[in-house]
Design an enzyme around this catalytic site. Structure first.
Site, PDB file in Angstrom:
ATOM      1  N   LYS A 102      73.899  31.719  84.254  1.00 52.98           N
ATOM      2  CA  LYS A 102      72.986  32.495  83.632  1.00 52.98           C
ATOM      3  C   LYS A 102      73.774  33.857  82.608  1.00 52.98           C
ATOM      4  O   LYS A 102      74.265  34.434  83.474  1.00 52.98           O
ATOM      5  CB  LYS A 102      71.816  33.252  84.437  1.00 52.98           C
ATOM      6  CG  LYS A 102      70.889  34.197  83.828  1.00 52.98           C
ATOM      7  CD  LYS A 102      70.158  34.951  84.777  1.00 52.98           C
ATOM      8  CE  LYS A 102      69.184  36.068  84.258  1.00 52.98           C
ATOM      9  NZ  LYS A 102      68.341  36.707  85.024  1.00 52.98           N
ATOM     10  N   GLY A 163      63.311  44.799  86.105  1.00 52.39           N
ATOM     11  CA  GLY A 163      63.169  45.756  87.367  1.00 52.39           C
ATOM     12  C   GLY A 163      61.820  46.579  87.191  1.00 52.39           C
ATOM     13  O   GLY A 163      61.463  47.512  87.971  1.00 52.39           O
ATOM     14  N   ALA A 189      62.220  38.311  84.222  1.00 59.81           N
ATOM     15  CA  ALA A 189      62.278  39.698  84.446  1.00 59.81           C
ATOM     16  C   ALA A 189      60.805  40.540  83.830  1.00 59.81           C
ATOM     17  O   ALA A 189      60.056  39.949  82.852  1.00 59.81           O
ATOM     18  CB  ALA A 189      63.131  40.543  83.028  1.00 59.81           C
ATOM     19  N   GLY A 190      60.398  41.436  84.841  1.00 59.34           N
ATOM     20  CA  GLY A 190      59.043  42.310  84.366  1.00 59.34           C
ATOM     21  C   GLY A 190      57.897  41.714  85.151  1.00 59.34           C
ATOM     22  O   GLY A 190      56.961  42.488  85.145  1.00 59.34           O
ATOM     23  N   ASN A 211      62.612  38.670  91.096  1.00 63.50           N
ATOM     24  CA  ASN A 211      63.459  39.450  92.038  1.00 63.50           C
ATOM     25  C   ASN A 211      62.935  40.737  92.332  1.00 63.50           C
ATOM     26  O   ASN A 211      62.520  41.000  93.641  1.00 63.50           O
ATOM     27  CB  ASN A 211      64.767  39.599  91.472  1.00 63.50           C
ATOM     28  CG  ASN A 211      65.691  40.516  92.231  1.00 63.50           C
ATOM     29  OD1 ASN A 211      66.726  41.014  91.957  1.00 63.50           O
ATOM     30  ND2 ASN A 211      65.724  40.394  93.679  1.00 63.50           N
ATOM     31  N   THR A 212      62.669  41.615  91.459  1.00 60.98           N
ATOM     32  CA  THR A 212      62.332  43.092  92.073  1.00 60.98           C
ATOM     33  C   THR A 212      60.702  42.884  92.604  1.00 60.98           C
ATOM     34  O   THR A 212      60.686  43.619  93.544  1.00 60.98           O
ATOM     35  CB  THR A 212      61.994  43.782  90.735  1.00 60.98           C
ATOM     36  OG1 THR A 212      63.313  44.045  90.206  1.00 60.98           O
ATOM     37  CG2 THR A 212      61.449  45.382  91.065  1.00 60.98           C
TER      38      THR A 212
END
Length: 265
Positions: A102, A163, A189-190, A211-212
């Protein structure tokens, strides 16, 4: 419904993914909990920053906690230029992490937005070297087209700053890329909630990377399971085809009977 999902395969590179949920490992404070969380999400791919795989002794190496039944995808987190991303990819392969990579190239310290130009440069070279490249980008159609022409295996546009858990801030741009690019589009992301992941899938995204939202939940294992269900529900809804959106006036779900009309009058 089950048969529909069995026939609906996501192929990236030369691999068939077992699910449409990818999980990042950058925010998990405890490596030992990762296998249970990854399995709860039924994740197909797990991303790892190479510096985390290399900064500990062998007994504490994060790679020791990645289940064998998922695809390992190192990322080039920390790279600020194409050359740095390429160097990290080479190190990753030399460590035995495979040829999936990635590409993350981020020189913006405030908003952590990817550098699309440097990402394209890294992708062009690494594809020629035989890597399966999944570039992470700010959602821009022309960049996505150039990456597709360069041989990227999938495109990973962000939904909001990395994040942030702010959700679908780039929805219209994501939809344009999904409609125009003939590659798997993985929203990365987000995304902060399972409902937002489902909405991405309803738009036609091929997969979601989270992830976050999982790592910072009160119960990461349960949240991973929730994201897995949301991704599946969103994909089924997309395949089923959304119902029409009516005008501002209401539309009865079944015909009103004559006597009801009379009573209303």
């Amino acid at each position: 419904m089950i048969q529909m999902m069995n026939d609906d395969k996501l192929i990236i590179g030369k691999k068939i993914l077992k699910s449409r949920l990818l999980i990042g490992t950058g925010k998990f404070p405890n490596n030992k909990k990762m296998p249970a969380i990854i399995h709860a999400g039924d994740a197909a791919v797990v991303t790892v920053a190479l510096r985390r795989a290399n900064e500990h002794s062998q007994s504490e190496n994060i790679l020791d906690y990645i289940p064998d039944d998922v695809i390992l995808m190192p990322n080039t987190s920390g790279a600020r230029t194409a050359d740095e991303a390429i160097r990290i990819a080479h190190l990753s392969k030399a460590m035995g992490c495979g040829d999936w990579i990635k590409i993350e190239v981020i020189a913006d310290n405030r908003y952590l937005l990817p550098d699309n130009q440097e990402t394209l440069k890294a992708t062009q070279l690494l594809v020629k070297e035989g890597f399966t490249v999944l570039p992470y980008i700010s959602p821009d159609l022309m960049t996505a087209k150039h990456l597709a022409d360069a041989g990227a295996a999938a495109i990973m546009p962000l939904a909001a700053p990395i994040g942030s858990n702010r959700g679908l801030r780039t929805k219209e741009l994501l939809k344009i890329i999904i409609d125009e690019i003939d590659l798997p589009i993985i929203v990365d992301a987000g995304i902060g909630k399972p409902s937002e992941a489902a909405e991405c899938m309803e738009l036609g995204a091929a997969a979601i990377l989270t992830n976050t939202a999982v790592a910072t939940a009160n119960d990461p294992q349960q949240m991973a399971a929730a994201f897995s269900l949301a991704v599946k529900a969103g994909r089924i809804a997309f395949l089923a085809g959304m119902g029409r959106t009516s005008s501002i006036r209401a539309s009865a779900s079944s015909p009103l009977t004559g006597f009801l009309r009379k009573e209303v009058n």
